[in-house]
Design an enzyme around this catalytic site. Structure first.
Site, PDB file in Angstrom:
ATOM      1  N   VAL A 179       4.323   0.981   1.854  1.00 45.14           N
ATOM      2  CA  VAL A 179       4.466  -0.221   2.671  1.00 45.14           C
ATOM      3  C   VAL A 179       4.657  -1.430   1.764  1.00 45.14           C
ATOM      4  O   VAL A 179       3.901  -1.618   0.807  1.00 45.14           O
ATOM      5  CB  VAL A 179       3.239  -0.423   3.578  1.00 45.14           C
ATOM      6  N   LYS A 218       8.256  -0.288   5.880  1.00 48.86           N
ATOM      7  CA  LYS A 218       7.612   1.009   5.717  1.00 48.86           C
ATOM      8  C   LYS A 218       8.671   2.001   5.272  1.00 48.86           C
ATOM      9  O   LYS A 218       9.592   2.329   6.026  1.00 48.86           O
ATOM     10  CB  LYS A 218       6.963   1.471   7.024  1.00 48.86           C
ATOM     11  N   ALA A 223       4.312   7.562   3.062  1.00 50.31           N
ATOM     12  CA  ALA A 223       5.124   6.342   3.096  1.00 50.31           C
ATOM     13  C   ALA A 223       4.496   5.265   2.224  1.00 50.31           C
ATOM     14  O   ALA A 223       3.293   5.245   1.996  1.00 50.31           O
ATOM     15  CB  ALA A 223       5.276   5.836   4.534  1.00 50.31           C
ATOM     16  N   ASP A 238      -4.218   8.085  18.322  1.00 48.51           N
ATOM     17  CA  ASP A 238      -4.902   7.908  17.035  1.00 48.51           C
ATOM     18  C   ASP A 238      -5.562   6.533  16.971  1.00 48.51           C
ATOM     19  O   ASP A 238      -5.450   5.818  15.968  1.00 48.51           O
ATOM     20  CB  ASP A 238      -3.912   8.083  15.883  1.00 48.51           C
ATOM     21  N   GLY A 271       0.833  -1.198   0.000  1.00 46.14           N
ATOM     22  CA  GLY A 271       0.000   0.000   0.000  1.00 46.14           C
ATOM     23  C   GLY A 271       0.863   1.242   0.000  1.00 46.14           C
ATOM     24  O   GLY A 271       2.050   1.195   0.332  1.00 46.14           O
ATOM     25  N   GLU A 272       0.256   2.379  -0.394  1.00 40.97           N
ATOM     26  CA  GLU A 272       0.997   3.635  -0.448  1.00 40.97           C
ATOM     27  C   GLU A 272       0.100   4.758   0.025  1.00 40.97           C
ATOM     28  O   GLU A 272      -1.067   4.841  -0.375  1.00 40.97           O
ATOM     29  CB  GLU A 272       1.494   3.918  -1.864  1.00 40.97           C
ATOM     30  N   GLY A 273       0.618   5.589   0.910  1.00 43.87           N
ATOM     31  CA  GLY A 273      -0.129   6.714   1.430  1.00 43.87           C
ATOM     32  C   GLY A 273       0.547   8.020   1.098  1.00 43.87           C
ATOM     33  O   GLY A 273       1.384   8.100   0.200  1.00 43.87           O
TER      34      GLY A 273
END
Length: 513
Positions: free
Chosen positions: A24, A39, A22, A127, A17-19
């Site tokens: 992953v 990460k 970062a 969070d 995944g990508e945010g």
């Protein structure tokens, strides 16, 4: 990145995944021959994000608990920072919403045990939300993402005054920017368990200001009204965790875990393998947002009638490899045309433009192009403009005094679906709504005082708007809300109340006559 070896030890095998900050990956530790999560911090992030990344490493490294994702290593290669973490198979907690009461109690108990351990190590997560909690195939909870974690005495890394955390899960003290202790995590967990038990959030609103006000003041509806099968003992635990005042919540997460154990002891044992409510693909080793993260260059349209400012802004944004300015507009009509033609990821929108302004076109933007993120970039810092923009669906509100680096980060954050409130705006949102909750004192905002003074002086809405250099529609909306709060529908009676209570002085009337 696939096939690359970090520090000649960690082989990158697959993108998970990508945010916004970062990416992953699933990887292999060649030395220990075990699967790991990698990460990797993206190269363009700002210094605040890098500090949060380091904080995640240091915070998680202190913790060794079966219900907390482990961190194995931290490193840097070719100016790229990375974390090596436990690879967690399973499903995010939001896949289990809603769940039977025993499942809610069991997952809550495990989360409490993990938080109790972290709190004893002087770490506040800050969070807690379903996306940051995973459930393994054996039913084991794993808390992830300590990027916002702090100690009670640490300084916050809050760039440009943004609200930190996810608004739907913020504690009242977070929403008001107050000092935090461990009990802030218990409130957020209370919201998670409420949602897990009922299928809905206790506080929910499209308007971020209303949502923050609900967190601060609104009493949640008892969960049993939404899910009658919830036993009283579980409902009592959830509602105690959701107390507005921290001192009225559980003293510790361990105490809350014990209360949930009592719930479990009163029913059937479900602490074995529990399947998610809906089948999902194998999850990432780190939490992923419910909304798909943005990938590729961020396509931006600029709408501002100040051409010199707009041109310089376009040139500045375009030098960033991950941002591409694809269109510009002088006014609201042009903005609608460019958005229709270009379908950008982000629209930077000024509020005051010739013809149709930003506030005029926001409802149409949100209705016709809901995937376009709107970041208001304006010089107007009045509460009424902020509230109207957020009510109309803006994803962010920053002032033109914002620094260049902070603006770039704001564009990136909004593209990822995050709320961005510029320096000073977040505080005004909360204070504005909390202050508007009820009129029990003679404390008025500057705009309210100016409107009441104009009414007492016999001015019309248009005359008040001209004097204040505001849109008459804004004055009208503000006046309707003010009269409603004062409990009157009469302008004359409102003026008399203001004069009798000393909210408006006779000298004020002479100054505008």
């Amino acid at each position: 990145m696939l096939g690359r070896k970090l520090n000649d030890r960690y082989e990158i095998q697959a993108l998970v995944g990508e945010g916004a900050t970062a990416a992953v990956y699933r990887g292999l530790d060649l030395r220990l021959q075990r699967t790991v999560g990698i990460k990797l911090l993206l190269p363009y992030v700002d210094s605040t994000t890098r500090q949060r990344f380091q904080r995640e490493a240091f915070s998680a490294a202190q913790l060794n608990h079966p219900n907390i994702m482990g961190i194995y290593d931290v490193g840097e290669e070719k100016d790229q920072n990375f974390l090596i973490v436990e690879y967690v198979e399973g499903e995010p907690l939001y896949s289990f919403i809603p769940s039977p009461p025993q499942v809610v109690a069991e997952y809550g108990r495990q989360i409490c045990l993990a938080l109790d351990y972290a709190h004893q190590k002087n770490v506040i997560h800050r969070d807690i939300k379903p996306a940051n909690i995973h459930i393994t195939p054996s039913g084991q909870v794993k808390i992830m993402d300590f990027g916002l974690a702090i100690t009670p005495d640490s300084k916050r890394l809050t760039a440009m005054g943004r609200i930190i955390g996810t608004p739907a899960y913020l504690s009242p003290e977070q929403a008001q920017g107050l000092k935090l202790d461990y009990r802030t995590d218990l409130y957020s967990l209370g919201i998670v368990l409420y949602e897990l038990a009922t299928g809905v959030l206790p506080f929910d609103a499209d308007d971020i200001g209303v949502l923050l006000l609900q967190q601060v003041k609104k009493t949640p509806k008892p969960p049993s009204e939404l899910a009658p099968e919830i036993p009283p003992a579980l409902e009592a635990v959830i509602l105690k965790a959701l107390e507005k005042e921290p001192q009225n919540r559980f003293t510790t997460a361990g105490e809350m875990a014990a209360a949930l154990q009592i719930v479990l002891d009163g029913g059937a044992d479900t602490r074995t393998t529990i399947q998610p409510a809906a089948a999902e693909p194998e999850s990432a080793p780190l939490s992923a947002p419910a909304e798909a993260p943005h990938t590729g260059p961020i396509r931006v349209v600029l709408a501002d009638d100040h051409r010199i400012l707009r041109t310089s802004l376009a040139m500045f944004l375009d030098v960033n490899d991950d941002i591409n300015v694809v269109g510009e507009a002088d006014n609201g009509d042009q903005a609608l045309e460019v958005v229709r033609d270009q379908q950008p990821d982000v629209l930077l929108l000024d509020l005051n433009m010739p013809g149709l302004g930003g506030l005029d076109i926001l409802p149409q933007l949100r209705s016709n192009w809901p995937d376009v993120k709107v970041l208001v970039l304006t010089g107007r810092d009045e509460d009424v403009y902020i509230m109207r923009a957020l009510r109309a669906g803006a994803h962010g509100y920053v002032l033109k005094t914002i620094g260049e680096d902070a603006l770039v980060q704001a564009v990136r954050d909004v593209a990822q679906g995050n709320l961005v409130l510029g320096h000073g705006v977040a505080e005004r949102v909360v204070q504005g709504f909390v202050g508007r909750a009820e009129v029990t004192s003679n404390v008025l905002t500057t705009l309210e005082h100016a409107i009441l003074t104009g009414i007492a002086a016999g001015q019309t809405n248009d005359e008040i708007a001209q004097r204040l250099k505001l849109d008459p529609q804004i004055v009208g909306e503000e006046l309707i809300e003010l009269l409603d709060r004062m409990g009157t529908a009469s302008r004359t009676e409102a003026a008399l109340i203001a004069l009798r209570r000393g909210w408006v002085a006779l000298e004020d009337l002479h100054n505008i006559s």
